[in-house]
Design an enzyme around this catalytic site. Structure first.
Site, PDB file in Angstrom:
ATOM      1  N   ASP A   1       0.872  -1.176   0.000  1.00  7.58           N
ATOM      2  CA  ASP A   1       0.000   0.000   0.000  1.00  7.58           C
ATOM      3  C   ASP A   1       0.910   1.227   0.000  1.00  7.58           C
ATOM      4  O   ASP A   1       2.133   1.102  -0.191  1.00  7.58           O
ATOM      5  CB  ASP A   1      -0.991  -0.039   1.187  1.00  7.58           C
ATOM      6  CG  ASP A   1      -0.334   0.245   2.537  1.00  7.58           C
ATOM      7  OD1 ASP A   1       0.910   0.330   2.608  1.00  7.58           O
ATOM      8  OD2 ASP A   1      -1.082   0.373   3.531  1.00  7.58           O
ATOM      9  N   HIS A   2       0.338   2.399   0.243  1.00  5.25           N
ATOM     10  CA  HIS A   2       1.144   3.628   0.232  1.00  5.25           C
ATOM     11  C   HIS A   2       2.206   3.624   1.338  1.00  5.25           C
ATOM     12  O   HIS A   2       3.301   4.147   1.142  1.00  5.25           O
ATOM     13  CB  HIS A   2       0.228   4.852   0.391  1.00  5.25           C
ATOM     14  CG  HIS A   2      -0.694   4.759   1.569  1.00  5.25           C
ATOM     15  ND1 HIS A   2      -1.747   3.861   1.618  1.00  5.25           N
ATOM     16  CD2 HIS A   2      -0.700   5.394   2.762  1.00  5.25           C
ATOM     17  CE1 HIS A   2      -2.363   3.979   2.776  1.00  5.25           C
ATOM     18  NE2 HIS A   2      -1.756   4.903   3.489  1.00  5.25           N
TER      19      HIS A   2
ATOM     20  N   CYS B   1       3.418  -2.831   3.951  1.00  4.17           N
ATOM     21  CA  CYS B   1       2.523  -1.728   4.279  1.00  4.17           C
ATOM     22  C   CYS B   1       3.252  -0.895   5.332  1.00  4.17           C
ATOM     23  O   CYS B   1       4.471  -1.024   5.461  1.00  4.17           O
ATOM     24  CB  CYS B   1       1.141  -2.216   4.719  1.00  4.17           C
ATOM     25  SG  CYS B   1       1.071  -3.118   6.283  1.00  4.17           S
TER      26      CYS B   1
ATOM     27  N   THR C   1       3.186  -0.979   8.696  1.00  4.14           N
ATOM     28  CA  THR C   1       3.720  -1.849   9.752  1.00  4.14           C
ATOM     29  C   THR C   1       4.075  -3.250   9.261  1.00  4.14           C
ATOM     30  O   THR C   1       4.792  -3.974   9.949  1.00  4.14           O
ATOM     31  CB  THR C   1       2.671  -2.038  10.867  1.00  4.14           C
ATOM     32  OG1 THR C   1       1.503  -2.605  10.254  1.00  4.14           O
ATOM     33  CG2 THR C   1       2.330  -0.720  11.545  1.00  4.14           C
TER      34      THR C   1
ATOM     35  N   GLY D   1      -1.086  -5.206   8.821  1.00  2.00           N
ATOM     36  CA  GLY D   1      -2.397  -5.256   8.158  1.00  2.00           C
ATOM     37  C   GLY D   1      -2.349  -6.091   6.885  1.00  2.00           C
ATOM     38  O   GLY D   1      -3.215  -6.945   6.644  1.00  2.00           O
TER      39      GLY D   1
ATOM     40  N   HIS E   1      10.978 -23.405   9.052  1.00  2.00           N
ATOM     41  CA  HIS E   1      10.016 -24.118   9.903  1.00  2.00           C
ATOM     42  C   HIS E   1       8.553 -23.933   9.493  1.00  2.00           C
ATOM     43  O   HIS E   1       7.752 -24.843   9.719  1.00  2.00           O
ATOM     44  CB  HIS E   1      10.172 -23.659  11.366  1.00  2.00           C
ATOM     45  CG  HIS E   1      11.424 -24.174  12.007  1.00  2.00           C
ATOM     46  ND1 HIS E   1      11.694 -24.008  13.346  1.00  2.00           N
ATOM     47  CD2 HIS E   1      12.475 -24.870  11.481  1.00  2.00           C
ATOM     48  CE1 HIS E   1      12.873 -24.569  13.632  1.00  2.00           C
ATOM     49  NE2 HIS E   1      13.368 -25.092  12.513  1.00  2.00           N
TER      50      HIS E   1
ATOM     51  N   HIS F   1       8.242 -30.418  10.786  1.00  2.00           N
ATOM     52  CA  HIS F   1       7.566 -29.146  10.521  1.00  2.00           C
ATOM     53  C   HIS F   1       6.409 -29.310   9.522  1.00  2.00           C
ATOM     54  O   HIS F   1       5.460 -28.548   9.545  1.00  2.00           O
ATOM     55  CB  HIS F   1       8.566 -28.104  10.027  1.00  2.00           C
ATOM     56  CG  HIS F   1       9.672 -27.888  11.016  1.00  2.00           C
ATOM     57  ND1 HIS F   1       9.449 -27.342  12.256  1.00  2.00           N
ATOM     58  CD2 HIS F   1      10.991 -28.198  10.961  1.00  2.00           C
ATOM     59  CE1 HIS F   1      10.594 -27.297  12.926  1.00  2.00           C
ATOM     60  NE2 HIS F   1      11.543 -27.825  12.163  1.00  2.00           N
TER      61      HIS F   1
HETATM   62  C1  RB5 Z   1      -1.818   2.942   6.390  1.00  6.24           C
HETATM   63  O1  RB5 Z   1      -1.785   4.206   6.963  1.00  6.24           O
HETATM   64  C2  RB5 Z   1      -1.427   1.900   7.404  1.00  6.24           C
HETATM   65  O2  RB5 Z   1      -2.467   1.711   8.315  1.00  6.24           O
HETATM   66  C3  RB5 Z   1      -1.056   0.614   6.727  1.00  6.24           C
HETATM   67  O3  RB5 Z   1       0.008   0.838   5.850  1.00  6.24           O
HETATM   68  C4  RB5 Z   1      -0.578  -0.523   7.606  1.00  6.24           C
HETATM   69  O4  RB5 Z   1       0.390  -0.092   8.500  1.00  6.24           O
HETATM   70  C5  RB5 Z   1      -1.637  -1.325   8.261  1.00  6.24           C
HETATM   71  O5  RB5 Z   1      -1.366  -2.312   8.950  1.00  6.24           O
END
Ligand code: RB5
Length: 147
Positions: free
Chosen positions: A7-8, A64, A66, A69, A97, A132
């Site tokens: 994503d962005h 993404c 983090t 998501g 594993h 495994h």
């Molecule tokens: C987008 O702002 C952010 O929520 C997404 O990239 C990600 O971190 C979600 O888990």
């Protein structure tokens, strides 16, 4: 063929990974996003993940903000084992594993230098099998409502 998507929040990291794969002569298919404009990570995760379960691509890399998501979304696709990693040991052992087929990373968590090391070890490491495999089969049984 390696499937790649973001994503962005992971766009810049995805572009750095693409350049790295090109330098190594590794073929990839980019499932977007194609600009830093805001998009929904689940849509990209689904497209990328389905290219693996269909057999079009062997493994995937998703980014993404983090890495969380997009990994949660990818793991909803039957047959996908997506691992969100930000350290070398996890990226290696999720292949050894867990036979992970998608590596997820957070563009706001890891720098490109570390991310490229994680990509390399993820792509170079083979599943160990043995005991495994039984555990992977149990994950599949959960997907099928048998466990
Ligand atoms: C987008 O702002 C952010 O929520 C997404 O990239 C990600 O971190 C979600 O888990």
């Amino acid at each position: 063929m390696i499937a790649i998507g973001s994503d962005h929040g992971g766009f810049e990291l995805k572009e750095a990974i693409k350049k790295h794969l090109e330098e190594k002569g590794i073929e990839y298919k980019d499932f977007g996003t194609y600009s830093p404009e805001s998009v929904d990570y689940a849509v990209i995760a689904a497209k990328t993940a389905r290219s693996i379960t269909s057999g079009e691509c062997e493994r995937g890399i998703l980014c993404c903000g983090t890495g969380i998501g997009i990994s949660m979304a990818a793991n909803k696709v039957k047959g996908i084992r997506a691992a969100c990693c930000s350290d070398y040991f996890s990226a290696k052992y999720t292949r050894l594993h867990n036979d992970a087929n998608i590596l997820c990373m957070g563009g706001r968590v890891v720098g490109a230098g570390l991310a490229l090391e994680l990509v390399d070890v993820f792509l170079e490491t083979e599943f160990e099998g043995g005991r495994h495999q039984r555990r992977i089969d149990q994950i599949t049984a959960i997907e099928n409502g048998e466990l």
